[in-house]
Design an enzyme around this catalytic site. Structure first.
Site, mmCIF file in Angstrom:
data_model
loop_
_atom_site.group_PDB
_atom_site.id
_atom_site.type_symbol
_atom_site.label_atom_id
_atom_site.label_comp_id
_atom_site.label_asym_id
_atom_site.label_seq_id
_atom_site.Cartn_x
_atom_site.Cartn_y
_atom_site.Cartn_z
ATOM 1 N N HIS A 74 25.934 3.527 51.500
ATOM 2 C CA HIS A 74 25.533 4.203 50.260
ATOM 3 C C HIS A 74 25.820 5.695 50.359
ATOM 4 C CE1 HIS A 74 22.292 4.411 46.852
ATOM 5 N NE2 HIS A 74 23.428 4.983 46.510
ATOM 6 N N ASN A 75 25.548 6.284 51.503
ATOM 7 C CA ASN A 75 25.845 7.702 51.687
ATOM 8 C C ASN A 75 27.348 7.978 51.625
ATOM 9 O OD1 ASN A 75 23.382 9.017 51.776
ATOM 10 N ND2 ASN A 75 23.094 8.682 53.977
ATOM 11 N N LYS A 78 24.716 13.643 42.927
ATOM 12 C CA LYS A 78 24.788 12.809 44.113
ATOM 13 C C LYS A 78 24.429 13.644 45.336
ATOM 14 C CE LYS A 78 26.359 8.964 42.205
ATOM 15 N NZ LYS A 78 26.269 9.405 40.807
ATOM 16 N N TRP A 86 21.332 10.960 51.499
ATOM 17 C CA TRP A 86 19.978 10.401 51.447
ATOM 18 C C TRP A 86 19.516 9.947 52.822
ATOM 19 C CZ3 TRP A 86 16.850 10.805 47.457
ATOM 20 C CH2 TRP A 86 15.685 10.040 47.425
ATOM 21 N N ARG A 104 23.535 7.447 35.924
ATOM 22 C CA ARG A 104 22.565 6.640 36.657
ATOM 23 C C ARG A 104 22.386 5.261 36.008
ATOM 24 N NH1 ARG A 104 17.325 9.125 38.198
ATOM 25 N NH2 ARG A 104 17.744 8.432 40.326
ATOM 26 N N TRP A 151 22.448 1.626 54.181
ATOM 27 C CA TRP A 151 22.100 3.037 53.941
ATOM 28 C C TRP A 151 23.301 3.940 54.209
ATOM 29 C CZ3 TRP A 151 21.999 6.062 58.543
ATOM 30 C CH2 TRP A 151 21.722 7.407 58.345
ATOM 31 N N CYS A 164 0.837 -1.213 0.000
ATOM 32 C CA CYS A 164 0.000 0.000 0.000
ATOM 33 C C CYS A 164 0.871 1.263 0.000
ATOM 34 C CB CYS A 164 -0.904 -0.031 1.225
ATOM 35 S SG CYS A 164 -1.693 1.527 1.638
ATOM 36 N N CYS A 197 0.472 3.495 2.984
ATOM 37 C CA CYS A 197 1.118 2.970 4.189
ATOM 38 C C CYS A 197 2.589 3.348 4.224
ATOM 39 C CB CYS A 197 0.974 1.453 4.252
ATOM 40 S SG CYS A 197 -0.738 0.881 4.434
#
Length: 455
Positions: A318-319, A341, A344, A247, A315, A18, A21
């Site tokens: 991580h900080n 960063k 948290w 990230r 935690w 077509c 299309c």
């Protein structure tokens, strides 16, 4: 990307013969790039596919949808594209024909009207509307369930691709698999890891490295999909940075580790600590990150008796990582400008977590009871809240399409595919290990019976 993870589907039925299309194709693809693919600006919201009715393999499908002209565009919930159809005379149907989509602008305007959204064709690549830089919205973590699946699958793809399962790492991988099978926040990842665990001795017997078996075509290993055949998807949602290189995987892996830390019981705290530390040490490909993390693990002098203590250690660790990276990124200019960063959690998310702040010395006195309450809620209840929102499921009642992602908080949801008979007990790993051993014995028993029959 799996249609099970999209909120809506947009599907044009066309024919390559077509001309109209072929002319419409660039318009449709311009809109599709906003929602699908690794560079999508708004991933996971709409699955946009195409069906070529000129291909014989699609004849029955095109007949089910009563395709009478080309291109013909349909809109509806994902489940209806799998097992349903459409007829022009249907009075009530969740499927709709898109009647104003001759250009990319018109198609996107039509979609915006259905969703009450304001997507634009000029939306920038990697613009993260799904995660505002305003960290005061705690509900954003709900979208991380997709990223936890993505990170888990990516980690195991790396392990298999780099042939990192060796005699010295075999035991540590089994421990981590046990942890995931019991406490992973995604049910399908629990199912996949449990199946891998049950089959582990078959895939990697103890003599695997002393023979030529490791040179064999291990198709069953290469085809292993730890979180299901549709993961990884190639994009990030909660963990998406404003730049492609920021990230992503590391963020998803941290969310996974935090979610594990708040799901375990007290009797599992030391096992979890050992499993995570050994996993990072043996299977993390970033050498500097691996060394830093294992140094933090090695500094722990006494075992963890409480799950709370382990969650707070993770935690705090991580900080410490964030503090170190903040200085490095500032000196090198490599920080993500939209997601730098930070320590948290910030005060916007948990003001009660702060007892005092010494800005001169950049020191914070934490209320650790409040911090633990925040972590338990953020990485457990809130992480799963996306799937309790009926609006993303649609009006077709197909909640089962997302139910396999809902997080179990205090109990172990048994993975169906592996049929794991794990008791809900204070220590899940003991039950899991017993079941695993029984499975291996059963395998040997049935193998023995089969051998006798062939005599």
């Amino acid at each position: 990307m799996s249609i099970r993870n999209s909120h809506f589907c947009c599907d044009p039925f066309f024919s390559f013969r077509c001309p109209a299309c072929r002319n419409y194709k660039p318009h449709y693809e311009k809109v599709a790039r906003l929602f699908n693919g690794p560079d999508a600006v708004h991933p996971g919201i709409i699955l946009m596919t195409r069906v070529d009715c000129a291909s014989k393999i699609n004849t029955k499908l095109c007949d089910k949808f009563s395709v009478g002209h080309y291109p013909m565009l349909f809109w509806g919930p994902p489940s209806k594209f799998v097992g349903a159809g459409w007829e022009p005379k249907q009075e009530k149907s969740d499927m709709r024909v898109i009647d104003d989509a001759r250009t990319a602008d018109r198609l996107l305007n039509w979609i915006n009207k259905q969703l009450g959204s304001s997507f634009g064709l000029d939306d920038q690549k990697f613009q993260n509307e799904l995660l505002s830089s305003n960290v005061s919205d705690p509900g954003q973590i709900a979208r991380a369930i997709y990223d936890v699946e993505e990170a888990t699958s990516t980690a195991f793809d790396i392990i298999l691709e780099h042939k990192m399962i060796k005699p010295g790492t075999r035991a540590s991988l089994i421990k981590f698999l046990q942890l995931l099978a019991a406490h992973h926040p995604s049910r399908r990842c629990r199912k996949g890891t449990a199946e891998f665990l049950v089959s582990f001795d078959d895939l990697y017997p103890t003599d695997f490295w002393s023979t030529n078996k490791q040179e064999d075509d291990k198709s069953s290993v290469r085809n292993l999909k730890i979180c299901g055949k549709d993961v990884p998807r190639g994009y990030w949602m909660f963990c998406r940075g404003s730049k492609n290189e920021t990230r992503g995987f590391s963020c998803g892996l941290w969310v996974l580790l935090h979610s594990l830390s708040v799901r375990i019981d007290d009797g599992e705290s030391q096992f979890t600590f050992n499993a995570i530390c050994d996993f990072v040490h043996n299977f993390f490909i970033c050498e500097e990150c691996r060394q830093h993390f294992y140094k933090m693990c090695s500094s722990v002098s006494s075992p963890f008796n409480k799950a709370r203590d382990f969650a707070l250690w993770l935690w705090s660790s991580h900080n410490k990582v964030n503090e170190r990276l903040m200085k490095e990124e500032a000196s090198l200019g490599t920080a993500d400008p939209k997601f730098p960063k930070t320590i948290w959690p910030p005060k916007q998310l948990c003001s009660s977590c702060y007892l005092s702040v010494d800005q001169r010395n950049n020191k914070i006195e934490w209320n650790q009871d409040e911090v633990f309450k925040f972590l338990a809620d953020y990485y457990s209840k809130t992480l799963a809240s996306l799937y309790k929102d009926k609006s993303i499921v649609g009006n077709d009642g197909s909640e089962g399409a997302v139910e396999d992602l809902i997080v179990a908080t205090n109990a172990i949801v048994v993975p169906v595919g592996a049929a794991l008979a794990i008791a809900v007990a204070s220590c899940a790993f003991g039950a899991l290990a017993c079941y695993w051993r029984s499975q291996q014995k059963s395998r040997k028993y049935f193998h023995h019976l089969h051998s006798l029959k062939n005599i």
